[in-house]
Design an enzyme around this catalytic site. Structure first.
Site, PDB file in Angstrom:
ATOM      1  N   LYS A  41       0.755  -1.199   0.208  1.00 51.34           N
ATOM      2  CA  LYS A  41       0.043  -0.020   0.030  1.00 51.34           C
ATOM      3  C   LYS A  41       0.672   1.243   0.114  1.00 51.34           C
ATOM      4  O   LYS A  41       1.974   1.324   0.720  1.00 51.34           O
ATOM      5  CB  LYS A  41      -0.778   0.027   1.104  1.00 51.34           C
ATOM      6  CG  LYS A  41      -2.054   1.098   1.407  1.00 51.34           C
ATOM      7  CD  LYS A  41      -2.886   0.992   2.435  1.00 51.34           C
ATOM      8  CE  LYS A  41      -3.873   2.061   2.697  1.00 51.34           C
ATOM      9  NZ  LYS A  41      -5.042   1.827   3.658  1.00 51.34           N
TER      10      LYS A  41
ATOM     11  N   SER B  47      -9.839   2.234   2.913  1.00 47.56           N
ATOM     12  CA  SER B  47      -8.876   2.910   2.014  1.00 47.56           C
ATOM     13  C   SER B  47      -7.958   2.052   1.295  1.00 47.56           C
ATOM     14  O   SER B  47      -7.256   2.387   0.346  1.00 47.56           O
ATOM     15  CB  SER B  47      -7.991   3.826   2.796  1.00 47.56           C
ATOM     16  OG  SER B  47      -7.111   3.234   3.597  1.00 47.56           O
TER      17      SER B  47
ATOM     18  N   SER C 178     -10.365  -0.269   7.201  1.00 50.73           N
ATOM     19  CA  SER C 178      -9.833  -0.081   5.504  1.00 50.73           C
ATOM     20  C   SER C 178      -9.218  -1.180   5.132  1.00 50.73           C
ATOM     21  O   SER C 178      -8.654  -1.393   4.119  1.00 50.73           O
ATOM     22  CB  SER C 178      -8.695   1.230   5.797  1.00 50.73           C
ATOM     23  OG  SER C 178      -9.518   2.451   5.843  1.00 50.73           O
TER      24      SER C 178
END
Length: 495
Positions: free
Chosen positions: A78, A158, A182
């Protein structure tokens, strides 16, 4: 051998150790897959040179018999994790061009174990979002599509890029972060497994901060076994992170077969909310039946302060974000606004932040600044902190009363179309976190397991919440649920 990108992490590990495949060949297969899947916009910074270099080193270790679990395993990272010399922007324009001179503790540990990074993955800006539509890179597209429709769906947020990349086979596993859901919400939307560990289990050092008392990194994988393998490598005390717990790390994979026989699984009545879709309710009931079949006892429980969790979260998280994001001012790194003659340092700050932060980040910074301001601190922030303590106590009492884990839905719906909430009240989007934020507020471990499909053929997930520091028991319960759910669906390849 079948397509290399069809392997699980555990399967790839075993194939590498047997010599059936090389780390270089595996890395190239995933680099090719990521290139072919560019339309999903999940991989925003491919790292082919680094990947092949790491794969060559992994092959040497494998040949020498020095092969940790992750040796030669291609992963995606990420964009919130700082990776040395590789663009790390947290999905934000304000960090445009930032290339850290250091490695996050998590990625450093994984690379030491021989993991291969094939690329950095898209995400909501500064991890603020539930649909991966706030990113400076543009939205991620869910590889799943509803029956009879070509509409692009959200992968959740997210960690939407991480979820989409794993679901589409663009990497074997991925790193995500979870501040209010998330990891778990996008895992549910894309039919994969995602676990948020106990707060303090995984180091936060080198991960761009959103809300420091809530953020926690975790794995996103194709199945529970893969999650156990990756989580073990991520965990461990880190003296560079003051919130990192000095606890030993068990062999989570070895605990998977412990099962749930004789355990008590709580079902919180407060999670049966008005307007819950029938499909979510039915899935939840099937989950209870599956766990009973595995030998667990289901118990009705009460978490009375659940209804206050979402408003408390959306006071605490923006408050911490407004503090953490104050450091981005255009002076030392990232985006800097052009100034007009006569502009001063305050103008630089204002213009840089106005240009660099997107609308959702600006909204949360403004909310956070407001609730921390003189005259409102006690009315909002202090009250939210007290509610948080009550929510934590609710869980403690349930666990003290003999409950071993808690079963809930992960999300209130399946994945929705991109843009569907663009003009809606932001609270509608925030409601996607209704089942997940309590776990972060209480600092507990939680995992989402894919458990079925809705009428449109889209994946739905069930969430298990565990006792603090008992990720091994949580993973064994998830493994039992996974085995009985038998979820094997994969998105049809349209990209």
């Amino acid at each position: 051998m079948s397509d290399l990108t069809d392997l699980s992490l555990a399967g790839a590990r075993d194939a590498l150790r047997r010599g059936d495949v090389t780390a270089a060949g595996l890395a190239q297969a995933y680099l090719d897959a990521a290139e072919a899947g560019a339309v999903l916009n999940a991989v925003v910074t491919p790292t082919p040179d680094l990947a092949l270099q790491q794969a060559a080193a992994a092959d040497e270790r494998l040949a020498g018999g020095d092969a940790p679990d992750l040796c030669g395993i291609p992963i995606g990272v990420k964009d919130l994790f700082c990776t040395k010399g590789v663009r790390s922007q947290a999905g934000s324009k304000i960090l445009d061009g930032f290339r850290p001179e250091y490695e996050s503790t998590v990625t450093d540990r994984l690379f030491a174990d021989g993991a291969v990074m094939t690329g950095k993955l898209n995400m909501d800006e500064f991890a603020m979002g539930s649909s991966n539509e706030t990113s400076t890179y543009g939205p991620v597209v869910n590889p799943w599509r509803a029956k009879g429709s070509n509409a692009d769906l959200t992968p959740g947020g997210s960690s939407g890029g991480s979820a989409a990349a794993v679901a589409a086979g663009l990497c074997l596993a991925a790193l995500g972060t979870d501040t209010g859901g998330s990891i778990r919400q996008p895992a549910a939307f894309t039919g994969i497994v995602g676990i948020k560990p106990t707060y303090g289990r995984v180091s936060r050092w080198g991960i761009v901060a959103f809300a420091s008392s809530l953020d926690q990194a975790g794995p996103m994988t194709r199945d529970v076994r893969d999650a156990a393998i990756l989580l073990r490598a991520m965990c461990g005390h880190d003296p560079k992170d003051s919130t990192s717990a000095p606890r030993g790390v068990p062999d989570f994979e070895a605990m998977l077969e412990d099962g749930v026989a004789g355990r008590v699984i709580g079902v919180p009545r407060e999670y049966r909310m008005d307007g819950m879709p029938d499909e979510i309710e039915a899935l939840w009931r099937r989950g209870m039946d599956m766990l009973r079949d595995a030998g667990a006892t289901m118990r009705d429980i009460s978490l009375p302060h659940t209804k206050y969790a979402l408003p408390a979260y959306y006071v605490i998280a923006p408050a911490e974000a407004s503090s953490n994001l104050a450091r981005y001012d255009g002076v030392r790194f990232g985006h800097r606004a052009a100034l007009s003659q006569g502009d001063g340092i305050t103008d630089l700050y204002e213009k840089t932040r106005a240009e660099g932060f997107g609308p959702e980040v600006q909204r949360r910074v403004m909310v956070g600044t407001y609730v921390l301001s003189a005259g409102f601190y006690d009315a909002y922030y202090n009250r939210a902190r007290k509610v948080r303590a009550l929510i934590k106590r609710d869980f403690e009492q349930v666990f003290e009363d003999g409950v071993d884990a808690i079963l809930t839905p992960t999300t209130p719906s399946a994945a929705f179309p991109l843009g569907a909430m663009a003009d809606a009240d932001p609270i509608r989007m925030y409601l996607n976190d209704v089942f997940t934020v309590t776990v972060n507020l209480a600092g507990l471990p939680g995992i989402s397991v894919p458990a079925g499909l809705d009428a449109a053929g889209l994946p739905l997930g069930l969430q298990l919440i565990g006792k603090p520091w008992e990720e091994g028991a949580l993973l064994s319960a998830a493994h039992a649920l996974e085995a009985r759910a038998g979820f094997a669906a994969r998105p049809d390849r349209w990209w």
